[in-house]
Design an enzyme around this catalytic site. Structure first.
Site, short mmCIF file in Angstrom:
data_model
loop_
_atom_site.label_atom_id
_atom_site.label_comp_id
_atom_site.label_asym_id
_atom_site.label_seq_id
_atom_site.Cartn_x
_atom_site.Cartn_y
_atom_site.Cartn_z
N GLU A 198 7.49 18.11 -25.02
CA GLU A 198 7.12 18.53 -23.69
C GLU A 198 7.68 19.69 -23.30
OE1 GLU A 198 4.50 16.58 -22.67
OE2 GLU A 198 4.84 14.28 -23.10
N ASN A 232 -2.02 18.38 -20.44
CA ASN A 232 -2.37 17.52 -21.59
C ASN A 232 -2.49 17.92 -23.04
OD1 ASN A 232 -2.59 15.47 -19.64
ND2 ASN A 232 -4.49 16.22 -19.01
N HIS A 272 6.05 8.77 -27.62
CA HIS A 272 5.05 9.46 -26.95
C HIS A 272 5.27 10.98 -27.26
CE1 HIS A 272 2.35 10.94 -23.82
NE2 HIS A 272 3.35 11.74 -23.39
N LYS A 304 2.22 11.35 -11.30
CA LYS A 304 1.47 10.58 -12.05
C LYS A 304 2.18 9.19 -12.46
CE LYS A 304 -1.59 13.61 -14.61
NZ LYS A 304 -1.95 13.90 -15.73
N HIS A 312 -2.41 10.61 -27.63
CA HIS A 312 -2.87 9.09 -27.13
C HIS A 312 -3.59 8.44 -28.08
CE1 HIS A 312 -2.38 10.39 -22.75
NE2 HIS A 312 -1.26 10.19 -23.28
N GLU A 350 -5.24 17.28 -10.49
CA GLU A 350 -5.53 17.49 -11.95
C GLU A 350 -7.17 17.93 -11.97
OE1 GLU A 350 -3.95 15.48 -15.43
OE2 GLU A 350 -6.19 15.75 -16.27
N HIS A 367 -2.26 15.81 -25.96
CA HIS A 367 -2.39 14.46 -25.45
C HIS A 367 -3.65 13.74 -26.00
CE1 HIS A 367 1.19 15.90 -23.45
NE2 HIS A 367 1.33 14.63 -22.87
N LYS A 404 6.51 22.89 -14.32
CA LYS A 404 5.68 21.50 -13.85
C LYS A 404 5.68 21.59 -12.28
CE LYS A 404 4.15 17.37 -14.09
NZ LYS A 404 4.35 15.88 -15.12
N ARG A 457 0.79 -1.21 0.08
CA ARG A 457 0.03 0.03 -0.02
C ARG A 457 0.89 1.37 0.00
NH1 ARG A 457 -2.71 -3.14 3.99
NH2 ARG A 457 -4.44 -3.80 3.12
N ARG A 473 -3.74 21.73 -13.73
CA ARG A 473 -2.80 20.59 -14.29
C ARG A 473 -3.25 20.09 -15.57
NH1 ARG A 473 0.32 15.95 -10.87
NH2 ARG A 473 1.24 15.06 -12.47
P1 NAD Z 1 11.15 5.37 -22.54
O1 NAD Z 1 11.11 5.26 -21.10
O2 NAD Z 1 10.80 4.53 -23.29
O3 NAD Z 1 12.67 5.97 -22.88
C1 NAD Z 1 13.00 5.85 -24.42
C2 NAD Z 1 14.27 5.11 -24.67
O4 NAD Z 1 15.53 5.57 -24.49
C3 NAD Z 1 13.90 3.44 -24.03
O5 NAD Z 1 14.36 2.73 -24.94
C4 NAD Z 1 15.01 3.87 -23.08
O6 NAD Z 1 15.61 2.44 -22.49
C5 NAD Z 1 16.18 4.54 -23.65
N1 NAD Z 1 16.81 5.34 -22.81
C6 NAD Z 1 16.67 5.94 -21.51
N2 NAD Z 1 17.49 6.65 -20.96
C7 NAD Z 1 18.51 6.56 -21.91
C8 NAD Z 1 19.97 6.97 -21.80
N3 NAD Z 1 20.26 7.93 -20.92
N4 NAD Z 1 20.66 6.75 -22.94
C9 NAD Z 1 20.09 5.88 -23.83
N5 NAD Z 1 18.86 5.37 -23.94
C10 NAD Z 1 18.16 5.81 -22.88
O7 NAD Z 1 10.32 6.75 -23.01
P2 NAD Z 1 10.23 8.37 -22.56
O8 NAD Z 1 10.22 9.20 -23.63
O9 NAD Z 1 11.24 8.54 -21.56
O10 NAD Z 1 8.92 8.19 -21.66
C11 NAD Z 1 7.74 8.25 -22.19
C12 NAD Z 1 6.56 7.48 -21.17
O11 NAD Z 1 6.41 8.44 -20.37
C13 NAD Z 1 5.44 7.25 -21.89
O12 NAD Z 1 5.03 5.90 -21.47
C14 NAD Z 1 4.56 8.29 -21.23
O13 NAD Z 1 3.14 7.86 -21.14
C15 NAD Z 1 4.98 8.55 -20.08
N6 NAD Z 1 4.79 9.96 -19.50
C16 NAD Z 1 4.60 9.99 -18.29
C17 NAD Z 1 4.28 11.36 -17.77
C18 NAD Z 1 3.85 11.32 -16.29
O14 NAD Z 1 3.48 12.59 -15.81
N7 NAD Z 1 4.02 10.56 -15.56
C19 NAD Z 1 4.41 12.49 -18.57
C20 NAD Z 1 4.79 12.31 -19.85
C21 NAD Z 1 5.07 11.07 -20.43
N1 GLY Z 2 2.22 14.84 -17.87
C1 GLY Z 2 1.01 15.42 -17.54
C2 GLY Z 2 0.91 15.73 -15.97
O1 GLY Z 2 2.04 15.35 -15.29
O2 GLY Z 2 -0.07 16.05 -15.74
#
Ligand code: NAD
Ligand code: GLY
Length: 358
Positions: A184, A244, A264, A142, A251, A236, A247, A226, A120, A240
């Site tokens: 972003e 999006n 993404h 998130k 999405h 949100e 998005h 942020k 939890r 917040r």
């Molecule tokens: P990712 O985590 O898939 O990373 C992209 C690629 O780069 C992967 O292959 C990873 O292994 C590689 N990688 C990571 N760091 C590296 C480095 N330093 N050197 C070489 N390779 C490296 O993708 P991302 O773009 O980081 O994240 C996208 C994800 O984040 C999506 O799932 C999206 O939904 C999520 N997201 C979440 C929020 C949130 O607020 N929580 C906001 C935006 C996006």
């Molecule tokens: N990436 C959108 C949020 O964190 O609200």
């Protein structure tokens, strides 16, 4: 190193941004003292940075458990999440074990969700290694996994205890991933900071050339936005939602094509063009503003036209998005460059923007 604080009372935390942070054991000290530690990473990031983090922790007398997951958005699912739980259970990890998410947004979102669920709630820390994760996903709490029918549909709001954004990790990031992160960054300029957008326009070549000073500035200014937004609206209920921008369209593209086909950030870039186009239709943005959005995204190495999924499929996918309320599609649109608003949009108009820009 520069530090920002996310002001959320007892859930508040610091974001440290700078160079060489993973190797600096002292940054971990307040969180690891008296705890066991588990690092969650993937098969790409692990070989690059696990050793550095392991050595930092060894300097503090900590020997972490390591969980190395398969790499990719296609693995951001229930089955992979369960591998984290299996490792935690097998090692008899207790509730006060610190989970360290080392990787991009996929690892951060999944690690954070595992931390929210295990017994939890266990403390967790974000070590974001992609630009996208450093400017957006590691901050704000998130956490989620995907469902085959919808992106990030299963998750929790769960804040980390600290974020360490080591700019040096961006040196190994593939160009395409770096560009995805700029989507972003540009988003913050579009929704609330035209001066930042102008700065990005002036410095995009240097940023893509990985000038460390410029990247640190971009990460800092993005995280400042942020942190401010999250502190004002953690769940949100209001502002917040502006994060999006692009998005709902984005999405739809990610889910429609199958997770991992488009990055993404790429899907969000096209989604922001679609949102800008829709804003123009409503009489808010000038044609020149739409062109300005497209030009900056293109300069960042991002696509500005979406895949042709067909009108019916776009609509079906967008109806599944979290931003749907009472069956009505809600979009973030631009009143002007640097000023965004949330708006209910008749389906026909939304579809038109999506299809026209495919
Ligand atoms: P990712 O985590 O898939 O990373 C992209 C690629 O780069 C992967 O292959 C990873 O292994 C590689 N990688 C990571 N760091 C590296 C480095 N330093 N050197 C070489 N390779 C490296 O993708 P991302 O773009 O980081 O994240 C996208 C994800 O984040 C999506 O799932 C999206 O939904 C999520 N997201 C979440 C929020 C949130 O607020 N929580 C906001 C935006 C996006
Ligand atoms: N990436 C959108 C949020 O964190 O609200």
């Amino acid at each position: 190193m520069r530090t920002l604080t996310v002001h959320l009372a007892e859930r508040g935390y610091d974001i440290h941004i700078g160079r060489g942070l993973l190797a600096t054991a002292g940054h971990f000290l307040p969180l690891v003292q008296g705890r066991s530690v588990v690092i969650v990473t993937n098969t790409t990031v692990g070989p690059l940075y696990l050793r550095t983090v392991r050595e930092s922790l060894a300097g503090l007398g900590v020997r972490p458990l390591e969980v190395v997951l398969p790499d990719g958005e296609a693995f951001k699912n229930w089955q992979t999440l369960n591998r984290i739980f299996d490792a935690l259970m097998e090692a008899h990890c207790e509730r006060n074990t610190l989970l360290v998410a080392l990787g991009g947004g996929v690892i951060g979102d999944m690690g954070g969700f595992a931390a929210a669920c295990y017994q939890r709630g266990m403390p967790f820390m974000q070590l974001p290694t992609t630009l996208l994760a450093q400017v957006d996903s590691s901050v704000g709490g998130k956490t989620a996994i995907n469902h085959p029918q919808g992106k990030n549909m299963i998750g929790a709001f769960y804040q980390p205890r600290a974020v360490l954004a080591d700019i040096d990790t961006l040196n190994t990031l593939p160009d395409r991933e770096l560009s995805a992160g700029f989507a972003e960054v540009i988003k913050y300029g579009l929704i609330r900071d035209e001066a930042f957008l102008t700065w990005l326009e002036a410095n995009m070549a240097g940023l893509r050339g990985r000038d460390a000073g410029l990247l640190e500035e971009a990460v800092y200014r993005s995280c400042a936005h942020k942190a401010e937004i999250v502190a004002a609206d953690e769940r949100e209920q209001g502002e917040r939602a502006l994060l999006n921008l692009g998005h709902t369209f984005g999405h739809a593209i990610e889910t429609g094509l199958g997770y991992g086909q488009w990055l993404h950030g790429e899907a969000v870039a096209v989604g922001m063009v679609m949102a800008a186009r829709l804003s123009h239709r409503l009489g808010w943005l000038q044609e020149t503003d739409v062109k300005r959005v497209e030009a900056l995204l293109s300069a960042a190495g991002l696509p500005i036209r979406g895949p042709n999924l067909g009108a019916a499929r776009y609509l079906e996918l967008m109806r599944h998005d979290k931003k749907v309320e009472g069956g009505v599609l809600r979009f973030v649109l631009l009143e002007s460059i640097g000023r965004a608003t949330v708006c209910n949009v008749p389906e026909a108009r939304a579809i038109h923007a999506a299809v026209e820009y495919s």
